[in-house]
Design a protein around this motif. Structure first.
Motif, PDB file in Angstrom:
ATOM      1  N   ASP A 222      -3.934  -6.093   2.167  1.00 58.89           N
ATOM      2  CA  ASP A 222      -2.751  -5.968   1.301  1.00 58.89           C
ATOM      3  C   ASP A 222      -2.434  -7.280   0.598  1.00 58.89           C
ATOM      4  O   ASP A 222      -1.856  -7.286  -0.489  1.00 58.89           O
TER       5      ASP A 222
ATOM      6  N   CYS B  40       4.415  -5.111   4.576  1.00 61.67           N
ATOM      7  CA  CYS B  40       3.251  -4.270   4.869  1.00 61.67           C
ATOM      8  C   CYS B  40       2.926  -4.449   6.346  1.00 61.67           C
ATOM      9  O   CYS B  40       2.742  -5.587   6.804  1.00 61.67           O
TER      10      CYS B  40
ATOM     11  N   PRO C 175      11.276  -2.181   0.658  1.00 67.70           N
ATOM     12  CA  PRO C 175      10.187  -1.235   0.898  1.00 67.70           C
ATOM     13  C   PRO C 175       9.357  -1.639   2.118  1.00 67.70           C
ATOM     14  O   PRO C 175       9.164  -2.822   2.392  1.00 67.70           O
TER      15      PRO C 175
ATOM     16  N   PHE D 122       5.557  -0.524   3.766  1.00 70.21           N
ATOM     17  CA  PHE D 122       4.315   0.237   3.694  1.00 70.21           C
ATOM     18  C   PHE D 122       3.658   0.153   5.063  1.00 70.21           C
ATOM     19  O   PHE D 122       3.246  -0.922   5.501  1.00 70.21           O
TER      20      PHE D 122
ATOM     21  N   ASN E  31      -2.627   8.907   1.224  1.00 70.89           N
ATOM     22  CA  ASN E  31      -1.418   8.614   1.987  1.00 70.89           C
ATOM     23  C   ASN E  31      -1.633   9.012   3.436  1.00 70.89           C
ATOM     24  O   ASN E  31      -2.421   9.906   3.736  1.00 70.89           O
TER      25      ASN E  31
ATOM     26  N   GLY F 219       4.519   5.398   2.829  1.00 74.85           N
ATOM     27  CA  GLY F 219       4.435   4.488   1.692  1.00 74.85           C
ATOM     28  C   GLY F 219       3.218   4.772   0.846  1.00 74.85           C
ATOM     29  O   GLY F 219       2.408   5.649   1.152  1.00 74.85           O
ATOM     30  N   GLY F 220       3.068   4.012  -0.227  1.00 73.86           N
ATOM     31  CA  GLY F 220       1.997   4.234  -1.186  1.00 73.86           C
ATOM     32  C   GLY F 220       0.626   3.931  -0.623  1.00 73.86           C
ATOM     33  O   GLY F 220       0.469   3.317   0.430  1.00 73.86           O
TER      34      GLY F 220
ATOM     35  N   ARG G 283      -2.915   2.253   0.039  1.00 72.19           N
ATOM     36  CA  ARG G 283      -3.504   0.915  -0.017  1.00 72.19           C
ATOM     37  C   ARG G 283      -4.923   0.973  -0.568  1.00 72.19           C
ATOM     38  O   ARG G 283      -5.622  -0.040  -0.609  1.00 72.19           O
TER      39      ARG G 283
ATOM     40  N   LYS H 192      -0.088  -1.407  -7.420  1.00 71.50           N
ATOM     41  CA  LYS H 192       1.182  -0.976  -7.998  1.00 71.50           C
ATOM     42  C   LYS H 192       2.322  -1.047  -6.986  1.00 71.50           C
ATOM     43  O   LYS H 192       3.496  -1.110  -7.369  1.00 71.50           O
ATOM     44  N   ARG H 193       1.989  -1.012  -5.678  1.00 75.91           N
ATOM     45  CA  ARG H 193       3.028  -1.081  -4.651  1.00 75.91           C
ATOM     46  C   ARG H 193       3.843  -2.368  -4.738  1.00 75.91           C
ATOM     47  O   ARG H 193       4.986  -2.422  -4.283  1.00 75.91           O
TER      48      ARG H 193
END
Length: 471
Positions: free
Chosen positions: A143, A204, A225, A227, A430, A438-439, A441, A448-449
């Motif tokens: 990430d 993350c 947020p 993830f 996902n 979350g979006g 990876r 975009k996350r």
């Protein structure tokens, strides 16, 4: 939090390393400094960021021997450590190649002729990454790299179980002037990770469901947020029409690579009744050929169990299965050799969903194999879990396999193969159920996350709007 923590060597069982977690005040100060540095980092533009990342890649290559040695001491295995470093290099190159196009901003017409929309992507200022011990280098950077290229500053807290790689990696970062102020790694355990969340704009996390829930709750309270890529109990379904030679080889690798200590590991195998015994015989025969990497680290295929507490879970799952009627076809025990903890590839039959080995994450080289009589039963068994990370389906045709895969609740399903998410990064996915949120990876969505979108709604003509009040 500032007391030194001891670190166990997975090959010897000895404490041979100590780490020094930062205090909460030190974390706060470091995060404040990184926020300041992030502003010129984002303003520099993606091409300048790519230059810095390529310089970092060269620094990593120059320290490859030191990084390999550290990872070997962290994990007790050699081949996967080499793979981690090579994967990091290829990941940097891949994101540097695709980032410019993905970060383009545009301007669009609207349904109203004199209004145009101009978009802007604004990076989250400071990203926190909390990563696990099973692939310490790879999962601490998966990430981190897209976040940096998006324009974020990133602070990483790897697992306290495998932290030795941090020192040589920090040396590579320090050698890149434009990178060292926006990227750092800190040592520490769970309390350090919890403290870090307080100071970042996005987190993350890769790890267990129980810890992931705490991370998600902390992020929700801060309104940032999260993830989360969490645990799995990945199923494989093998239909009567499948190529058994292919299926057994793929599932053996997918179940025991890295001694089963992998998020993508196959942990449950369901076989059509008509081919069950033939499949089990082939799988067992192949499993018996694999050897542990002991006493020589460069011989064999199966490394040690990295985390002592994970070895205890594996042993408990095996005890529970045998006590409830499971039959051990090969392997079947956690062994202690010269202080290290090992588990040879294990095939179990006569298993069912009353056993922990079929319902809880084992994270070891264990292959419990169960038969099914109908497609409906196979789907029900595969979906009988709180997890939904990934899966595998084997069949004689793509159409047959996809028809079954459509019914499985998991984010990534390998067709006539296993563990393809380790190599195919284009497939956006996902996590289902408790395997995360979350979006994706993977794929373009991964970068975009780390961006928020701004829209400038531009009026291009000096005329009254038709919806204004009439004068």
């Amino acid at each position: 939090m500032n007391e030194k923590l001891s670190v166990r060597n997975p090959r010897t069982g000895k404490i041979d390393c100590w780490i020094s977690p930062p205090t909460p005040d030190q974390i706060a100060d470091k995060c404040a400094q990184m926020r300041e540095a992030q502003i010129p980092w984002q303003q520099a533009g993606v091409e300048r960021r790519i230059e810095a990342m390529q310089q970092w890649k060269q620094a990593i290559l120059s320290q490859k021997e030191q990084l390999t040695e550290a990872l070997v001491n962290d994990t007790g295995r050699l081949s996967e450590s080499v793979v981690e470093i090579n994967s990091l290099i290829s990941t940097i190159d891949r994101w540097c190649r695709v980032a410019p196009e993905l970060l383009l901003e545009d301007e669009k017409a609207t349904a109203i002729p004199f209004i145009r929309v101009q978009s802007q992507q604004v990076a989250y200022q400071l990203v926190g990454v909390i990563s696990p011990w099973n692939f310490p280098l790879l999962l601490s950077t998966i990430d981190t790299i897209p976040a940096l290229l998006a324009g974020c500053a990133v602070i990483v807290k790897p697992s306290e179980i495998a932290p030795r790689f941090i020192k040589p990696l920090l040396e590579t970062i320090a050698s890149v002037s434009h990178l060292r102020d926006v990227l750092t790694f800190i040592e520490g355990a769970g309390d350090t990770g919890a403290a870090l969340i307080e100071y970042v704009d996005l987190v993350c996390f890769t790890g267990s469901v129980s810890t992931g829930q705490k991370v998600g709750e902390a992020a929700a309270k801060l309104f940032i947020p999260a993830f989360l890529e969490l645990g799995g109990k990945d199923p494989a379904v093998v239909l009567e029409s499948a190529d058994l030679e292919l299926a057994t080889s793929a599932l053996l690798w997918g179940s025991v690579v890295n001694a089963g200590q992998s998020c993508l590991s196959i942990e449950r195998i369901y076989i059509a009744e008509s081919i069950f015994e033939k499949f089990v015989d082939k799988l067992t025969e192949k499993a018996k050929l694999l050897q542990i990497c002991y006493p020589a680290i460069d011989r064999g295929e199966i490394g040690p169990i990295i985390a002592e507490r994970q070895a205890a879970i594996i042993a408990e799952h095996l005890r529970d299965a045998v006590a409830k009627g499971a039959v051990v076809r090969c392997g079947g025990a956690v062994e202690e050799l010269a202080g290290g903890l090992w588990c040879r590839p294990t095939v179990l039959t006569q298993v069912n969903h009353c056993m922990k080995v079929m319902t809880e994450e084992t994270f070891g080289p264990i292959m419990p194999v169960m038969s099914f009589s109908t497609i409906e039963e196979a789907v029900q068994l595969a979906n009988d879990t709180i997890y939904g990370l990934s899966a595998a389906v084997f069949a004689g045709s793509q159409e047959e396999a996809i028809a079954l895969a459509n019914q499985i609740d998991a984010g990534a399903i390998s067709i006539n193969d296993a563990g393809l998410t380790a190599f195919i990064h284009e497939g956006e996915k996902n996590s289902f159920k408790f395997s995360g949120m979350g979006g994706s990876r993977m794929g373009a969505a991964a970068i975009k996350r780390f961006l928020r979108k701004k829209a400038f709604l531009n009026k291009t003509q000096s005329i009254p709007d038709p919806w204004w009040f009439k004068s």
